[in-house]
Structures are given as C-alpha cells and as structure tokens.
Design a protein around this motif. Structure first.
Motif, short mmCIF file in Angstrom:
data_model
loop_
_atom_site.label_atom_id
_atom_site.label_comp_id
_atom_site.label_asym_id
_atom_site.label_seq_id
_atom_site.Cartn_x
_atom_site.Cartn_y
_atom_site.Cartn_z
N ALA A 68 40.87 38.61 46.41
CA ALA A 68 42.30 38.62 46.11
C ALA A 68 42.63 37.58 45.05
O ALA A 68 41.88 36.62 44.85
CB ALA A 68 43.11 38.35 47.37
N GLY A 69 43.76 37.75 44.39
CA GLY A 69 44.24 36.76 43.44
C GLY A 69 45.09 35.72 44.12
O GLY A 69 45.33 35.77 45.33
N ASP A 70 45.57 34.76 43.33
CA ASP A 70 46.38 33.70 43.93
C ASP A 70 47.75 34.21 44.38
O ASP A 70 48.28 33.75 45.40
CB ASP A 70 46.53 32.52 42.97
N GLY A 71 48.32 35.18 43.68
CA GLY A 71 49.60 35.72 44.12
C GLY A 71 49.50 36.37 45.49
O GLY A 71 50.40 36.21 46.33
N CYS A 75 39.49 33.82 47.00
CA CYS A 75 40.69 33.81 46.16
C CYS A 75 40.27 33.53 44.73
O CYS A 75 39.74 32.45 44.42
CB CYS A 75 41.67 32.75 46.64
N PHE A 76 40.48 34.51 43.84
CA PHE A 76 40.20 34.34 42.42
C PHE A 76 41.48 33.80 41.78
O PHE A 76 42.42 34.55 41.50
CB PHE A 76 39.77 35.66 41.81
N ASP A 77 41.50 32.51 41.58
CA ASP A 77 42.72 31.78 41.25
C ASP A 77 42.89 31.64 39.73
O ASP A 77 42.27 30.78 39.10
CB ASP A 77 42.65 30.40 41.92
N ASN A 78 43.74 32.50 39.16
CA ASN A 78 44.06 32.34 37.73
C ASN A 78 45.45 31.73 37.53
O ASN A 78 46.00 31.77 36.43
CB ASN A 78 43.91 33.66 36.97
N GLU A 79 46.00 31.18 38.61
CA GLU A 79 47.20 30.35 38.56
C GLU A 79 48.44 31.08 38.04
O GLU A 79 49.24 30.53 37.29
CB GLU A 79 46.93 29.08 37.75
N MET A 87 49.10 37.23 36.71
CA MET A 87 48.66 37.60 35.37
C MET A 87 48.62 39.11 35.15
O MET A 87 48.77 39.58 34.02
CB MET A 87 47.28 36.99 35.09
N ASN A 88 48.45 39.85 36.21
CA ASN A 88 48.36 41.31 36.10
C ASN A 88 49.69 41.95 35.71
O ASN A 88 49.73 43.08 35.23
CB ASN A 88 47.86 41.88 37.43
N THR A 89 50.78 41.21 35.90
CA THR A 89 52.11 41.77 35.62
C THR A 89 52.87 40.99 34.55
O THR A 89 54.09 41.07 34.48
CB THR A 89 52.95 41.81 36.92
N GLY A 90 52.15 40.21 33.74
CA GLY A 90 52.81 39.55 32.63
C GLY A 90 52.84 38.04 32.66
O GLY A 90 53.66 37.42 31.98
N ALA A 91 51.99 37.43 33.49
CA ALA A 91 51.84 35.96 33.52
C ALA A 91 53.10 35.25 34.00
O ALA A 91 53.61 34.34 33.36
CB ALA A 91 51.42 35.43 32.15
N GLN A 92 53.61 35.70 35.19
CA GLN A 92 54.67 34.95 35.83
C GLN A 92 54.06 33.85 36.71
O GLN A 92 52.90 33.91 37.07
CB GLN A 92 55.55 35.86 36.69
N LYS A 93 54.86 32.87 37.08
CA LYS A 93 54.34 31.77 37.87
C LYS A 93 54.15 32.19 39.33
O LYS A 93 54.88 33.01 39.88
CB LYS A 93 55.27 30.56 37.79
N SER A 94 53.13 31.62 39.96
CA SER A 94 52.93 31.70 41.40
C SER A 94 52.99 30.29 41.95
O SER A 94 53.14 29.33 41.19
CB SER A 94 51.59 32.35 41.74
N LEU A 101 36.85 30.67 53.62
CA LEU A 101 37.61 30.91 52.40
C LEU A 101 37.05 30.09 51.26
O LEU A 101 36.83 28.89 51.40
CB LEU A 101 39.09 30.59 52.60
N ILE A 102 36.80 30.75 50.12
CA ILE A 102 36.34 30.08 48.91
C ILE A 102 37.33 30.42 47.79
O ILE A 102 37.59 31.59 47.52
CB ILE A 102 34.93 30.52 48.51
N THR A 103 37.87 29.40 47.16
CA THR A 103 38.78 29.58 46.03
C THR A 103 38.03 29.32 44.74
O THR A 103 37.44 28.25 44.56
CB THR A 103 39.99 28.63 46.13
N LEU A 104 38.04 30.30 43.84
CA LEU A 104 37.36 30.19 42.55
C LEU A 104 38.40 30.05 41.45
O LEU A 104 39.33 30.86 41.36
CB LEU A 104 36.51 31.43 42.26
N LEU A 105 38.27 29.02 40.64
CA LEU A 105 39.14 28.90 39.48
C LEU A 105 38.66 29.85 38.39
O LEU A 105 37.50 29.81 37.98
CB LEU A 105 39.13 27.46 38.94
N VAL A 106 39.56 30.71 37.92
CA VAL A 106 39.21 31.67 36.87
C VAL A 106 40.28 31.62 35.77
O VAL A 106 41.30 32.31 35.85
CB VAL A 106 39.04 33.11 37.42
N PRO A 107 40.10 30.79 34.76
CA PRO A 107 41.08 30.72 33.67
C PRO A 107 41.41 32.09 33.10
O PRO A 107 40.51 32.86 32.76
CB PRO A 107 40.38 29.84 32.63
N CYS A 108 42.71 32.40 33.03
CA CYS A 108 43.15 33.65 32.42
C CYS A 108 43.33 33.41 30.93
O CYS A 108 44.23 32.67 30.50
CB CYS A 108 44.47 34.12 33.04
#
Length: 285
Positions: free
Chosen positions: A93-96, A120-124, A127-134, A195-202
């Motif tokens: 899953a993503g961070d959202g 959790c693939f965390d791109n902060e 991003m899939n819907t236009g890069a709004q904040k989470s 749970l493992i959170t991976l940082l994935v820069p978008c």
C-alpha cells in the motif's frame, strides 16, 4: 533470480526511473511465489494492473482504499482454514492508504496481532492523483494541496505502530538493498503483525530527475531525514545506519518541492531531524 523467476513482469506502467517498481521487485524476490498480495488504490495498483490481468506473477486482490489490512486479515484466515499456513499474505500500500485512509483497519489488525506482513511504499503524498499532501508529507514540502508548503510535520508511522507492540516494525529503502532484503527475510520468518515502511521518492511529485531516485533515497538516510531502524515487540530498537553524516540542506536542494524554502525553514527542519535522531539514539541504547 532469472527473468522467468522475476515476480514483477516487464512492461508495467511505472514512470521512467521509478524506484517503487524496483523496491517492489526486490521485496517480491525475497518473498517468493507462495505469496498473496493485497493492493489498494495507489501507484502500486497501477503498476500491478487491472484485474484479471496483472503485472505480478502472484495472486493479487484489490480492495477499497480503507480496507487493506481488513482484507488481508480475511485472506489470512481463509488460507489457514485451507491448511495453507505457510503462504505469505502481504499488503502493498501507499502512504495515503496507510497513514491516512487505511489507518483504522491497520491499527485494528495490529491490535489483534493478525498474521500479515504489511509494506507501506511511502512516497509522501497522494501521487497517483496529482501529488496532494498526505499525513506522510514532510514539513514545508510543496504539494498540489499545499502550494505554500505543508504547515505540519510528517506523521511518525513507525513509532505509532511500535506502540501497538507488534512483533516487528522497520524502515527500509532501495538505496540500501542489503538492509532491505535482510529485513524482508527477517519479517517473512516471523508470525503476527509486521510492518515495513519503504521510502520511495516520487520523481515527478518531488521534482527529481529520472535518474536520481536511488541517490535521493540514500541521501534521506545519510542526512537522518529517514533513519533506517527496526523495533521488535515495541521495545527493542536497533539502528541499522548508526550515524547521520550530511546536513539536511543537501537533501532539500535536490528536490523541486523545496525550491522556495527559506533559510529559517531549512534550519527548522535541521532542528527537527536532530531532535528525532537524539530520541531514536536514546531508545536504541
């Protein structure tokens, strides 16, 4: 691993240079084919593709955005009833869908200590819907919904999940592949909620060149912005990269989302990172 053993097919629709696809490939290589994945709406769902077709060579179930952990819990119990207790049930899953919309079912699964492995693939951001904040978006970062910069800090998901006292919580990133693979193998061998959170820069959402994803992920660790550590049973902390060697400024300068940041904000972020690092050192000691 040979081409035919690769559990992520070529031809998927990730953006050029996307390290989310690379991270997923490494995780799947450790998990192996006896795995069932739950993937809610996210960049990962796009990469996996619409059912019944899939870019993954394992079964994939796509639930509503808020229901990942609940769906994985049901799949786990169904497989147990069939005697397939060794099949891994994982969430990608993503961070959202983790920090925000899916957090209620995630926290409930953690309280029950469900036997699932959650990534959790965390791109902060969304991003899939236009890069709004989470709530994973860091302080002062510009997004589509915070054009002047986010006024609040990033939620600390790892510490929140550690407070549930589940067997295993960790952070990882593809910039440190040996650490990532070791943590996946370790979590795979355990039972209960992990749970493992991976940082994935978008690259697009963060304003980063296509060839800089891995370098930026490494820089996040080296500056202490994204420390690599693991927590067992909510008590035993272990820092995997025990020092931070570079100033936060170097990390910020590589990203378009911080292009308008002023010196006061840079110093404030450095202070936040230093404070968080000191707390983490104290817990790890």
């Amino acid at each position: 691993m040979g081409v035919m053993d690769d559990l992520l097919c070529s031809g998927h629709v990730a953006c050029p240079g996307c390290i989310e696809a690379l991270s997923l490939r490494r995780v799947l290589a450790s998990l192996g084919p006896d795995t069932v994945a739950v993937i809610p709406p996210s960049c990962l769902a796009i990469i996996a593709g619409a059912q019944p077709l899939s870019g993954l060579r394992i079964p994939v179930y796509q639930p509503a955005l808020e229901a990942s952990a609940a769906s994985a819990s049901g799949l786990r119990r169904a497989l147990d009833a069939l005697g397939k207790k060794d099949t891994q049930v994982v969430v990608f899953a993503g961070d959202g869908g983790t920090y925000d919309i899916g957090f209620q079912s995630l926290s409930s699964a953690a309280e029950r200590n469900e036997n699932i492995l959650y990534f959790c693939f965390d791109n902060e951001g969304y991003m899939n819907t236009g890069a709004q904040k989470s709530s994973s978006t860091p302080h002062y970062a510009r997004t589509g919904s915070t054009p002047a910069g986010k006024p609040t800090k990033k939620k600390n998901l790892t510490e929140i999940m550690a407070a549930h006292e589940i067997p295993y919580v960790a952070t990882a990133c593809a910039g440190f592949p040996a650490d990532l693979m070791r943590k996946v193998e370790k979590a795979k061998a355990m039972r209960g909620m992990r749970l493992i959170t991976l940082l994935v820069p978008c690259l697009d959402g963060w304003g980063v060149p296509e060839d800089q994803g891995i370098a930026l992920a490494r820089l996040a660790v080296e500056t202490g912005v994204f420390p690599l550590y693991e927590v067992e049973d909510g008590r035993r902390y272990r820092l995997n990269v025990p020092s931070k060697s570079r100033p936060v400024r170097e990390y910020l300068e590589k990203q378009g989302r911080y292009s308008a940041i002023d010196e006061a904000a840079v110093q404030a972020l450095q202070g936040e990172v230093d404070d968080a690092w000191a707390r983490l050192l104290q817990r790890a000691s």
